[in-house]
Each structure stands twice: as C-alpha cells, then as structure tokens.
Design a protein around this motif. Structure first.
Motif, PDB file in Angstrom:
ATOM      1  N   TRP A  25       0.819  -1.210   0.000  1.00 18.84           N
ATOM      2  CA  TRP A  25       0.000   0.000   0.000  1.00 18.84           C
ATOM      3  C   TRP A  25       0.852   1.258   0.000  1.00 18.84           C
ATOM      4  O   TRP A  25       0.474   2.276  -0.599  1.00 18.84           O
ATOM      5  N   ILE A  26       2.038   1.191   0.649  1.00 18.22           N
ATOM      6  CA  ILE A  26       2.930   2.350   0.633  1.00 18.22           C
ATOM      7  C   ILE A  26       3.481   2.562  -0.768  1.00 18.22           C
ATOM      8  O   ILE A  26       3.513   3.689  -1.281  1.00 18.22           O
ATOM      9  N   ALA A  27       3.912   1.478  -1.393  1.00 16.42           N
ATOM     10  CA  ALA A  27       4.425   1.580  -2.762  1.00 16.42           C
ATOM     11  C   ALA A  27       3.358   2.126  -3.707  1.00 16.42           C
ATOM     12  O   ALA A  27       3.649   2.959  -4.575  1.00 16.42           O
ATOM     13  N   ALA A  28       2.120   1.677  -3.524  1.00 12.32           N
ATOM     14  CA  ALA A  28       1.034   2.146  -4.390  1.00 12.32           C
ATOM     15  C   ALA A  28       0.780   3.639  -4.201  1.00 12.32           C
ATOM     16  O   ALA A  28       0.548   4.380  -5.168  1.00 12.32           O
ATOM     17  N   ARG A  29       0.848   4.106  -2.954  1.00 21.46           N
ATOM     18  CA  ARG A  29       0.630   5.535  -2.707  1.00 21.46           C
ATOM     19  C   ARG A  29       1.778   6.376  -3.253  1.00 21.46           C
ATOM     20  O   ARG A  29       1.572   7.475  -3.761  1.00 21.46           O
ATOM     21  N   ARG A  30       2.983   5.869  -3.133  1.00 21.61           N
ATOM     22  CA  ARG A  30       4.114   6.582  -3.718  1.00 21.61           C
ATOM     23  C   ARG A  30       3.918   6.739  -5.231  1.00 21.61           C
ATOM     24  O   ARG A  30       4.125   7.812  -5.797  1.00 21.61           O
ATOM     25  N   GLN A  31       3.518   5.668  -5.863  1.00 20.24           N
ATOM     26  CA  GLN A  31       3.317   5.707  -7.313  1.00 20.24           C
ATOM     27  C   GLN A  31       2.208   6.693  -7.682  1.00 20.24           C
ATOM     28  O   GLN A  31       2.330   7.446  -8.659  1.00 20.24           O
TER      29      GLN A  31
END
Length: 449
Positions: A25-31
C-alpha cells in the motif's frame, strides 16, 4: 514532462533504488503521488491559488535527499526552545534520536517517528494517513506522498491530558548542496483528550534547503488541541506546508501560525468542522523583511450545524517583503446557526513592502452569523513622536508600536518562550531599563488616540 519535474522524479527513483522492501500500500501511494505530480507539474501564477506566489526557485533547485542526521548538539541547543517538553527532532527530514527526548511519556500517549510507526504497525498508520490530504490537493502534497517515509506520529488515547508540551523540532543544516525533505505529521486525538503541540522550524543561518510538509490532524469528540507553528527558518530556506484538520462534535482546535523566517513560505490550513459544537480558531502573525515572501491560505468548511470558526491574522512587512493572505469560509446548505469571523490587519513598514489580502465567504444557508474585514496601514508618526518625547529613541519607539500592533495575537499566546521569540523578531532587543508591558500599553493607547 518538464525538466524541473523530471529532476525531482529522478531523485525519487534514486531513493527507491536504495530502499528496501515495503508494504504494497505504501508503494502504491508513492506511485500515485509521483503520477499526480508528473501530471500537475509545479504550480504557476496562472493558477488562481498560486496567483501571487512564484515557486520557480523551488522548481529549479537542485535539491538532494539528506543521508544522515548529523547536527552539533551545542548548535541544536542554541536553536531549540528552552522548554521542558516531550520532543522529536529531525535534521533535514531525518529523525535524530540524540536530539530527541521521549522519556517519561505519560500513559495514553504514543509519540514516535513515522518510520518506526510504519515498521511497528504499518496497517494502523495506513488507514488515517492520507485520508485528509490526498494527492489531488496540490502538486506539493502529491510530491510529499511520493517521497513519504519520515515524520511524526502522535496518538492520544481517550481522556488523556498531556501536561507538558509536545515539540516537533525540524532543523535545517547548511551543507555543500541544498537538501529537500518531505515530512509527514499525523496526529490523532481521542475523545476528550487534551494536548499542546509546538512545531518548530529553525536551522543554521547559511542553510538554503527546501521543506515540503503535510500534516493531518484528527480530533475525536470533545478533544482539545492547541497547535503552535513557529517558523524561524533561515532566510534562504523554502517552506511549503499543508495542514488539514478534522473536528468532530464539541472538539476545539486552536492554531497559532507564527511566521518569522524563511525566504519563500507557503502555508495551507484547511479545517473540516464535522460535528455540532466543533470550533476552530486561527491565530496568525507573519513578520517578513528583506525579500521574504510569506503566503498564508486558510479554509474553514462548516459541514455541520452549530459550528464556529474565528480567525485573526496580522502581517508586518518591511523592506521589499511581500505577504499574501487568503482566507475562505464555506457554509454548507444544511449547516445552520453558524458563527464565522475573519479579521486581517497588516502593517507596512516600508513603501516597497506589499500585501495581497482576500477574505472570502461562500454561504449556502441564511441562518448564519458571518463577518469579515481587512485593513492595511503604516505606523502612526504622531505616536512615534509621542514615545520619543518620553526619552525613547526612534528605533525602540517604532519597535514598541510594531509590537503593540501584534499584541492582539500575542496576548493569546500561552507560552512565554514562544512569545519571547516573536517579540524579539518583531521589536528587536529592547533595553532592560524599559518595562516592556507598560510601554506596550502606552503605545497601544497612543495608537488608539
């Protein structure tokens, strides 16, 4: 994609390559943040919300991300507020445990750096993080989300009362190359909890860094939070911040936004009044000189009946400084019996200083009490002469009258150490032989006469 946007996204790619595994979820928000920033680009002055603020110096800056949080404890001590407090310290956006004080936290208080909170229980942080400030709010909010990895998390359990202030200290260091940081602050105050938070930004005189901060504050029923933002950043630093507050029934949030430093400063404060009896108070004072540029935007969304907002901002501008103040109150159609007041007063100490002020009301209900007003003026030369006739030199007289102008906000500041920093910036070092309180009262009386 512009070269400016590409340069920032390249820094993100460099950091991502060196970052270890993280929750999806963190990676998705960064993207999502990176994609939104790429689509929006840096704001320009043709955008209404940024009409008076030029951010090209930020966009063109060759900023890197700091790799360590080294800072002389002796230097940090001279910059810190002399206050008995619970404290988290960050140097160029990196947590500095040696400069922090987390001992003896009371029961019901969780205070820790965001990196540790994500490591300990990332799912609990992931829910509220980003709920109030999404990537669509502004290009800078999107950029913050893309780089989000450090900051502060404060949680207060229901009915917890914190006696000592909680200080979030951000230090800016003068290095070989300017650095950027993207702190994220999350505050959750449980029902009927109470605390005072001081957000303090300062640093070494020669620093020329960029801070891009996002802060989300959630107050449950009956919670009371007093928030001081004391900005004493070096004059070459750039500072962009977004603060979003959600207030539920009978909660109260008081903001003291005190801007004394920084070369380019932009503050966005947005409150969502979501429960009857909720109240937000915006107290602001900005003092700019040289070529400083300070831009304050506030918004109070009255989403429920019987909620109140009260706002009082004072601007003091000298030399070729420029100030911007835009305040907006929105009353929704079903929100009756609203009380909302906006007050803006500005003092120009130079013919070359400039202020752009714009209070706005957007009301969709007739059963309300809303008012706003704005004034701009200069020091009363007769009052200066009257003080000089009492044996006070001209510089001190002008300092006293300027301090008297700021007095309406300063009277509400409940922390002496914060008030003293503001008084020193506004009036300078006053001679010990003067009784400050009495002279300020005299100056106020002369101003009124």
């Amino acid at each position: 994609m512009s070269e400016d946007v590409k340069r920032f996204l390249d820094r993100l790619s460099e950091r991502s390559a060196n970052r270890g595994p993280e929750p999806s979820w963190i990676a998705a928000r960064r993207q999502a943040g990176a994609a939104r920033f790429e689509a929006l680009g840096f704001p320009h002055r043709r955008v209404e919300e940024w009409k008076y603020t030029d951010v090209r110096n930020i966009a063109r800056g060759d900023f890197v991300l700091a790799k360590e949080a080294e800072f002389s404890p002796a230097t940090a001590a001279t910059l810190a507020l002399p206050l008995d407090a619970h404290k988290l310290t960050f140097v160029d956006g990196i947590f500095a445990p040696r400069l922090s004080d987390l001992a003896d936290l009371p029961d019901g208080v969780q205070l820790l750096p965001l990196s540790q909170a994500l490591e300990n229980n990332h799912e609990a942080v992931g829910g509220p993080l980003g709920r109030l400030t999404g990537v669509d709010f502004s290009p800078f909010a999107a950029l913050n989300t893309a780089f989000m990895e450090e900051g502060a998390v404060l949680r207060l359990a229901p009915r917890t009362v914190v006696e000592k202030p909680i200080v979030l200290q951000f230090l800016s260091r003068a290095g070989e190359q300017p650095v950027m940081s993207h702190p994220r602050i999350l505050i959750e105050a449980g029902a009927r909890s109470e605390a005072t938070v001081i957000e303090h930004h300062t640093g070494e005189v020669a620093a020329a860094n960029f801070t891009n901060l996002v802060e989300e504050i959630m107050l449950d029923r009956g919670a009371i939070l007093t928030h001081y933002k004391l900005l004493e950043s070096p004059e070459q630093d750039s500072h962009v911040a977004s603060m979003h507050m959600e207030l539920r029934r009978d909660s109260r949030f008081t903001s003291f936004n005190l801007c004394l430093g920084g070369g380019l400063v932009r503050n966005d404060l947005v409150s969502e009044l979501n429960g009857e009896g909720a109240e937000v108070i915006y107290q602001g004072l900005f003092h700019a000189q040289g070529r400083q540029h300070v831009d304050n935007h506030t918004l109070a969304n009255h989403n429920s009946p019987r909620v109140r907002s009260w706002e009082n901002y004072k601007g003091i501008l000298d030399d070729r400084a420029r100030g911007v103040y835009n305040s907006k109150v929105v009353v929704k159609r079903d929100s009756s019996k609203i009380v909302a007041e906006q007050h803006s007063a500005n003092l120009l100490l130079s013919d070359r200083a400039e202020i752009d002020t714009k209070p706005e009301l957007e009301i969709y209900n007739d059963d309300v009490q809303c008012a706003h007003g704005a004034t701009t003026g200069q020091l009363d030369e007769e009052a200066v002469f009257a003080l000089r006739s009492r044996g006070i030199d001209e510089q001190t007289a002008r300092g006293l009258l300027t301090l008297a102008f700021a007095g309406e906000v300063m009277e509400q500041v409940g922390l002496d150490v914060v008030a003293e920093r503001v008084e020193l910036a506004v009036a300078g070092k006053l001679p010990d032989r003067y009784h400050l309180a009495g002279l300020v009262e005299a100056a106020v009386a002369l101003n009124e006469d």
